[in-house]
Scaffold this motif. Structure first.
Motif, PDB file in Angstrom:
ATOM      1  N   GLY A   1      -8.183   0.635  -1.841  1.00  0.00           N
ATOM      2  CA  GLY A   1      -7.216   1.089  -2.833  1.00  0.00           C
ATOM      3  C   GLY A   1      -6.021   0.181  -3.013  1.00  0.00           C
ATOM      4  O   GLY A   1      -5.184   0.405  -3.895  1.00  0.00           O
ATOM      5  N   ALA A   2      -5.899  -0.869  -2.195  1.00  0.00           N
ATOM      6  CA  ALA A   2      -4.751  -1.781  -2.291  1.00  0.00           C
ATOM      7  C   ALA A   2      -4.912  -2.694  -3.500  1.00  0.00           C
ATOM      8  O   ALA A   2      -5.913  -3.381  -3.644  1.00  0.00           O
ATOM      9  CB  ALA A   2      -4.634  -2.599  -1.016  1.00  0.00           C
TER      10      ALA A   2
ATOM     11  N   VAL B   1       0.843  -1.193   0.000  1.00  0.00           N
ATOM     12  CA  VAL B   1       0.000   0.000   0.000  1.00  0.00           C
ATOM     13  C   VAL B   1       0.877   1.241   0.000  1.00  0.00           C
ATOM     14  O   VAL B   1       2.062   1.186   0.349  1.00  0.00           O
ATOM     15  CB  VAL B   1      -0.934   0.040   1.234  1.00  0.00           C
TER      16      VAL B   1
ATOM     17  N   TYR C   1      -0.908  -7.849  -1.347  1.00  0.00           N
ATOM     18  CA  TYR C   1      -1.190  -7.002  -0.180  1.00  0.00           C
ATOM     19  C   TYR C   1      -0.149  -7.205   0.913  1.00  0.00           C
ATOM     20  O   TYR C   1       0.527  -6.266   1.337  1.00  0.00           O
ATOM     21  CB  TYR C   1      -2.588  -7.296   0.336  1.00  0.00           C
TER      22      TYR C   1
ATOM     23  N   GLN D   1      -5.612   4.011   0.871  1.00  0.00           N
ATOM     24  CA  GLN D   1      -4.654   2.922   1.074  1.00  0.00           C
ATOM     25  C   GLN D   1      -4.067   2.917   2.489  1.00  0.00           C
ATOM     26  O   GLN D   1      -3.085   2.233   2.751  1.00  0.00           O
ATOM     27  CB  GLN D   1      -3.513   3.010   0.045  1.00  0.00           C
TER      28      GLN D   1
END
Length: 229
Positions: free
Chosen positions: A200-201, A47, A205, A54
């Motif tokens: 928003g990622a 992120v 991850y 994020q």
């Protein structure tokens, strides 16, 4: 030569990622200080915290606790102040406590406030914000249920928040904990991070995970050790 082999066996291979069970054992084996070292986790997330969508922040209750005495300050008044005191808060106050903090008093690890006190608490942004101690409803430190919040903080609830580089750092116990106690704490935190995945990622991850003790080396953890990672 024998001595070198013993050292290598104790320190472990830091160049490869280990299953989380093995990483915990290696961290414990290398926690050789004369005090009970804290065990810490670092998680590199995919992120960019500079973007609002994020940011990763939240709270998780560690099943095995943290192994440390968390000093809790509560900003509340009247019945809520009494509730906080009964729940075990270390410092309780209203305007008087805000003034003490403005004057440099910082003998606490967590600050909890009731919603009606936030106008006062807002004065402490420049003092508490940089230390990550500013009460926030997102992590349960601004709440009318101060008694439960105090019990949670005392019982092993920790906050997590991405740093500027997208890394989460957190303490997940002590070297004196059993392997299982540390494992359930690590899994609880990683599970909480997955649940907190921001919209928003994109892409991978959870990119990297490592475990270390206060004075010991860090060991990489296989992200595949966690089903949801």
């Amino acid at each position: 030569m024998a001595s070198t082999k013993r050292i290598k066996a104790r320190t472990g291979d830091r160049s490869v990622a280990h299953p989380v069970e093995d990483a915990v054992k290696l961290v414990k084996a290398n926690a050789t200080a004369k005090f009970d070292e804290s065990v810490e986790i670092a998680v590199n997330l995919g992120v960019d915290p500079r973007h609002a969508d994020q940011q990763v922040r939240g709270v998780v209750s560690l099943p095995s606790g943290t192994g440390r005495d968390v000093r809790v300050a509560v900003i509340a008044k009247d019945a809520k102040a009494a509730e906080a005191t009964a729940a075990g808060a270390d410092i309780v106050g209203a305007e008087d406590l805000v003034e003490r903090i403005q004057g440099g008093f910082m003998e606490f690890d967590r600050v909890i406030a009731t919603p009606d006190m936030m106008a006062l608490v807002g004065r402490l942004g420049k003092v508490l914000g940089p230390r990550g101690l500013m009460p926030n409803p997102r992590v349960g430190t601004v709440t009318p249920n101060v008694g439960q919040a105090v019990k949670d903080a005392k019982g092993g609830a920790i906050e997590f928040r991405t740093e500027k580089t997208g890394i989460i750092h957190a303490g997940i116990g002590k070297a004196s904990f059993t392997d299982e106690q540390l494992l359930v704490n690590v899994r609880a935190l990683v599970d909480a991070l997955n649940k907190a995945r921001p919209s928003g990622a994109k892409g991978v991850y959870i990119k990297k995970i490592s475990l270390s003790s206060t004075m010991g080396p860090g060991f990489k953890v296989e992200t595949g050790s966690f089903p949801s990672a």
